[in-house]
Motif scaffolding. Structure first.
Motif, short mmCIF file in Angstrom:
data_model
loop_
_atom_site.label_atom_id
_atom_site.label_comp_id
_atom_site.label_asym_id
_atom_site.label_seq_id
_atom_site.Cartn_x
_atom_site.Cartn_y
_atom_site.Cartn_z
N SER A 4 0.83 -1.21 0.00
CA SER A 4 0.00 0.00 0.00
C SER A 4 0.86 1.25 0.00
CB SER A 4 -0.98 0.01 1.17
OG SER A 4 -0.31 0.09 2.40
N GLU A 5 1.99 1.20 0.71
CA GLU A 5 2.88 2.36 0.74
C GLU A 5 3.49 2.63 -0.63
OE1 GLU A 5 6.75 3.93 3.28
OE2 GLU A 5 5.79 2.05 3.83
N TYR A 7 2.27 1.58 -3.49
CA TYR A 7 1.16 1.85 -4.40
C TYR A 7 0.68 3.30 -4.28
CZ TYR A 7 -3.43 1.10 -6.65
OH TYR A 7 -4.54 1.16 -7.46
N LEU A 8 0.79 3.88 -3.07
CA LEU A 8 0.30 5.24 -2.85
C LEU A 8 0.99 6.27 -3.73
CD1 LEU A 8 -0.38 5.43 0.98
CD2 LEU A 8 -2.01 5.89 -0.86
N SER A 9 2.28 6.14 -3.98
CA SER A 9 2.95 7.12 -4.83
C SER A 9 2.42 7.05 -6.26
CB SER A 9 4.47 6.96 -4.80
OG SER A 9 4.85 5.73 -5.35
N GLU A 10 2.20 5.84 -6.75
CA GLU A 10 1.61 5.69 -8.08
C GLU A 10 0.17 6.19 -8.09
OE1 GLU A 10 0.75 2.33 -11.50
OE2 GLU A 10 1.48 1.68 -9.54
N GLY A 102 -4.56 2.83 5.38
CA GLY A 102 -4.81 1.91 6.48
C GLY A 102 -4.72 0.44 6.13
N ALA A 103 -4.45 0.11 4.88
CA ALA A 103 -4.44 -1.29 4.44
C ALA A 103 -3.08 -1.94 4.68
CB ALA A 103 -4.78 -1.37 2.96
N SER A 104 -3.11 -3.14 5.22
CA SER A 104 -1.87 -3.90 5.41
C SER A 104 -1.66 -4.83 4.22
CB SER A 104 -1.97 -4.72 6.70
OG SER A 104 -2.90 -5.78 6.53
N ASP A 105 -0.44 -5.32 4.09
CA ASP A 105 -0.16 -6.29 3.03
C ASP A 105 -1.01 -7.54 3.22
OD1 ASP A 105 1.60 -4.56 1.88
OD2 ASP A 105 3.39 -5.78 2.23
N GLU A 106 -1.23 -7.92 4.45
CA GLU A 106 -2.08 -9.09 4.73
C GLU A 106 -3.49 -8.86 4.21
OE1 GLU A 106 -3.86 -11.53 8.57
OE2 GLU A 106 -2.05 -10.31 8.83
N MET A 127 -5.05 -6.71 -3.90
CA MET A 127 -4.03 -5.87 -4.55
C MET A 127 -4.14 -5.97 -6.08
SD MET A 127 -0.35 -7.77 -3.82
CE MET A 127 -0.52 -7.75 -2.05
N GLY A 128 -4.57 -7.11 -6.60
CA GLY A 128 -4.80 -7.24 -8.04
C GLY A 128 -6.01 -6.44 -8.49
#
Length: 168
Positions: A4-5, A7-10, A102-106, A127-128
């Motif tokens: 998420s971190e 992805y946020l820049s994109e 607020g989203a975790s990788d899990e 994530m997909g």
């Protein structure tokens, strides 16, 4: 760094490019379309403003049925002016960004399912869904809007590099 971190820049960059495109949509061209089978410019702009809202659907739910019990979900908020269009977009992006933060990788590895009238259309990791169902979808329609702008002699913004109207 988690997904998420990174992805946020994109996300921020693509949303800024989409906003630049939406800023060019004039109130007097909302009914214009390049072909009888095409979506009118205002409807395409409204769709672009609402794609970001799907981020919260993906992150907060495990599935969405677009046609529950055979009845389509209520339509998204439709802007009645250029100013409203941008306000709706900005609100959608702010909510999506907050959900992403607020989203975790899990959480993002969990499955998400798109359903229509009880029938599964597609299941994928969240994530997909963020990448394909939201980000790529928005980029596709933003490019479509660029063609609409060009055909109306309206300036096409630079997104990934100069356009014929901006930059050199």
């Amino acid at each position: 760094m988690g997904f998420s971190e990174s992805y946020l820049s994109e996300f921020d960059r693509e949303m800024a490019g989409t906003r630049k495109t939406l800023e060019r949509v004039p109130d007097d061209k909302w009914d214009w379309k390049p072909h009888e089978k095409s979506t009118p410019m205002g409807q395409l702009a409204a769709h672009l403003t609402n794609i970001a809202t799907w981020t919260t659907y993906v992150l907060e739910k495990d599935s969405v049925d677009l046609v529950p019990d055979g009845k389509p979900l209520p339509g998204a908020e439709r802007a009645k002016s250029h100013t409203e269009l941008l306000a709706i977009f900005d609100d959608s992006v702010a909510k999506a960004r907050a959900a992403l933060t607020g989203a975790s990788d899990e959480d993002l590895r969990k499955s998400w399912t798109l359903i229509a009238n009880g029938k599964t259309i597609r299941t994928m990791p969240k994530m997909g869904a963020l990448r394909g169902f939201i980000m790529n979808h928005m980029i596709h329609h933003r490019a479509q809007m660029g063609v609409y702008l060009r055909l109306n002699d309206l300036p096409v913004p630079s997104i990934y590099g100069p356009s014929a109207d901006e930059g050199s």
